[in-house]
Design a protein around this motif. Structure first.
Motif, PDB file in Angstrom:
ATOM      1  N   VAL A   1       0.843  -1.203   0.000  1.00  0.00           N
ATOM      2  CA  VAL A   1       0.000   0.000   0.000  1.00  0.00           C
ATOM      3  C   VAL A   1       0.875   1.249   0.000  1.00  0.00           C
TER       4      VAL A   1
ATOM      5  N   LEU B   1      -8.696  -3.113   0.585  1.00  0.00           N
ATOM      6  CA  LEU B   1      -7.831  -3.677  -0.454  1.00  0.00           C
ATOM      7  C   LEU B   1      -8.629  -4.081  -1.693  1.00  0.00           C
TER       8      LEU B   1
ATOM      9  N   PHE C   1      -2.978  -7.017  -4.826  1.00  0.00           N
ATOM     10  CA  PHE C   1      -3.717  -6.790  -3.576  1.00  0.00           C
ATOM     11  C   PHE C   1      -4.636  -7.960  -3.235  1.00  0.00           C
TER      12      PHE C   1
ATOM     13  N   ILE D   1      -6.541   4.434   0.896  1.00  0.00           N
ATOM     14  CA  ILE D   1      -5.206   4.228   1.462  1.00  0.00           C
ATOM     15  C   ILE D   1      -5.175   4.669   2.922  1.00  0.00           C
TER      16      ILE D   1
END
Length: 490
Positions: free
Chosen positions: A284, A344, A430, A368
């Motif tokens: 991330v 995610l 992810f 995020i």
């Protein structure tokens, strides 16, 4: 409760979690300066300029060898903490830190980039040892009502260390070509601070009573750390744990795998804490900078964005400290893991559509920050106390060794595989981390017992429901209850 306990948590954090966070973040700023130094040194020695492949290889060694050192350090934490005690082992961890600072700080003066590599290796040894001892020491010094909060301060120390690394690396501070050796040697300062202050604090009360059999030293340590109140109930809990161990010596990592009495504790530790690198926080962070640039932040300002992300992580770990003793470990974990899995999943979608709509990058920025906040409130803070709470004294050092070694191996492996994952899968990488987060959320919700407000033996009884079946389980429970009753009568 005496302020000495919180002062001890602060002093432990300076030489433990803070050092780890500092070393993880401080290496980013001087990257180009160190590569230039390697190139110039190579040219002076061999009379020819090195290829870009050699420069990349040397830089990879500088970055990744820290994880190898961390693995070596964390593997020695169990032996040193039992042989010399938590306090002396923590003090010892500062010696390789000072050696590392000398190697990296003098590398330019000596014209040796190998000194940087050696310094990073030694720094990793110190970081792996100190982080394990920090968590164990803090967890064993905390009374039952603060057993989640005090170890959680390690997470805050790590976040503050990362922030300090980003801040020191700014061009306005030490992030210039002339000062990068000084930047690389700054970790000597917190090491000296801990060497000067930790000797004024006692060793872990549990270690003194259970491992050293020194009741008077234990009571003295308890009064010094917790104040002059009535702490006999806590001391009785320690005696009960000592009685349950029945004089057994500290177990090895091999014993963790062989002994059925801790099978589900080991499974829980591995799935929930030891695989923490599979949460995807580093991935991330990697994508965060490209997302911020897409959202209109100039590339030259990304270092200041890093400071904002660091402050967010610090604030969320502090918030975790307020929540962990109110909501409990289990609730915080399964809810935050679920939120991270959802974040995610949505990030996979928004990053795939990054160039399709002008407003998509802003959605990615929000996701995020949601992910980082969930990580700080949940796993980053809660998992600090997990090995202390689910393992009794004889197994605890081995549990920390296993947990630390697993995390360092994963950090090194992901560091090597990460570029290939991003290149091959792009934002779809992810999905790997999403699957892990969702699986752990389900496991914690269905299997993991709550540890808040329970004694070590009560937690052990909870796990005995999973470790044993039928008569064997009943026998184990009766033995544990007998130990508690015997000590209480004393």
């Amino acid at each position: 409760m005496s302020y000495n306990l919180f002062l001890l948590a602060f002093v432990l954090g300076i030489g433990g979690g803070f050092q780890y966070g500092l070393q993880v973040s401080i290496i980013n700023s001087p990257a180009e300066y160190i590569k230039t130094f390697i190139r110039e040194t190579w040219l002076k020695r061999y009379g020819s300029s090195p290829s870009e492949e050699i420069i990349t290889l040397m830089w990879s060694f500088v970055v990744s060898i820290y994880s190898i050192g961390g693995l070596l350090g964390s593997s020695s934490a169990g032996y040193l903490s039992v042989r010399f005690g938590r306090k002396k082992a923590m003090l010892f961890s500062n010696i390789p830190t000072l050696l590392s600072a000398a190697l990296t700080g003098l590398s330019r003066l000596c014209g040796s980039f190998e000194m940087i590599i050696a310094g990073r290796l030694v720094s990793g040894v110190s970081g792996g040892l100190a982080l394990n001892i920090h968590l164990m020491y803090a967890g064993e010094c905390a009374p039952r009502k603060l057993r989640g909060l005090i170890p959680m301060t390690a997470s805050t120390a790590i976040a503050v260390g990362k922030f300090a690394g980003f801040a020191l690396g700014l061009r306005e501070v030490l992030g210039v070509d002339a000062l990068w050796p000084t930047l690389m040697a700054t970790h000597a300062v917190p090491a000296l601070v801990q060497l000067l202050t930790l000797p004024f604090f006692p060793d872990s009360p549990r270690y003194l009573l259970i491992d050293k059999k020194d009741k008077e030293a234990c009571i003295k340590a308890v009064k010094e750390l917790w104040g002059d109140g009535d702490h006999m109930a806590e001391i009785d809990d320690m005696k009960a744990e000592e009685e349950a161990i029945r004089g057994e010596k500290a177990k090895s990592v091999c014993d963790l795998f062989r002994d059925k009495a801790v099978r589900w504790q080991l499974i829980t530790l591995f799935l929930v804490a030891s695989c923490m690198q599979l949460i995807g926080i580093n991935v991330v962070y990697f994508y965060a900078y490209s997302v911020f640039i897409k959202a209109g932040i100039p590339p030259a300002q990304t270092h200041y964005v890093s400071l904002g992300v660091g402050i967010t992580e610090i604030l969320t770990t502090v918030l975790c400290g307020f929540l962990i003793e109110r909501t409990g470990r289990k609730t915080l974990l399964w809810k935050t893991y679920t939120v991270m899995a959802m974040a995610l999943g949505l990030l996979t979608v928004t990053l795939s559509l990054q160039d399709s709509f002008s407003w998509i990058p802003y959605c990615s920025v929000v996701l995020i920050f949601i992910f980082i906040m969930s990580f700080g409130i949940g796993p980053a803070g809660v998992l600090c106390s997990l090995p202390t709470e689910i393992f009794i004294q004889s197994y605890r050092p081995a549990a920390y060794v296993f947990n630390g070694a697993s995390n360092w191996v994963q950090l090194f492996t992901l560091g090597l595989l990460f570029p290939f994952l991003v290149k091959g899968l792009g934002s779809f990488c992810f999905i790997i981390f999403l699957t892990y987060c969702l699986s752990v959320a389900i496991f914690v919700f269905l299997v993991m017992p709550e540890t808040k407000g329970k004694t070590m033996l009560q937690v052990m009884e909870e796990f005995n429901h999973l470790n044993y079946r039928g008569k064997k389980r009943q026998t184990a429970l009766q033995q544990s209850n007998f130990s508690v009753t015997t000590v209480t009568r004393l």
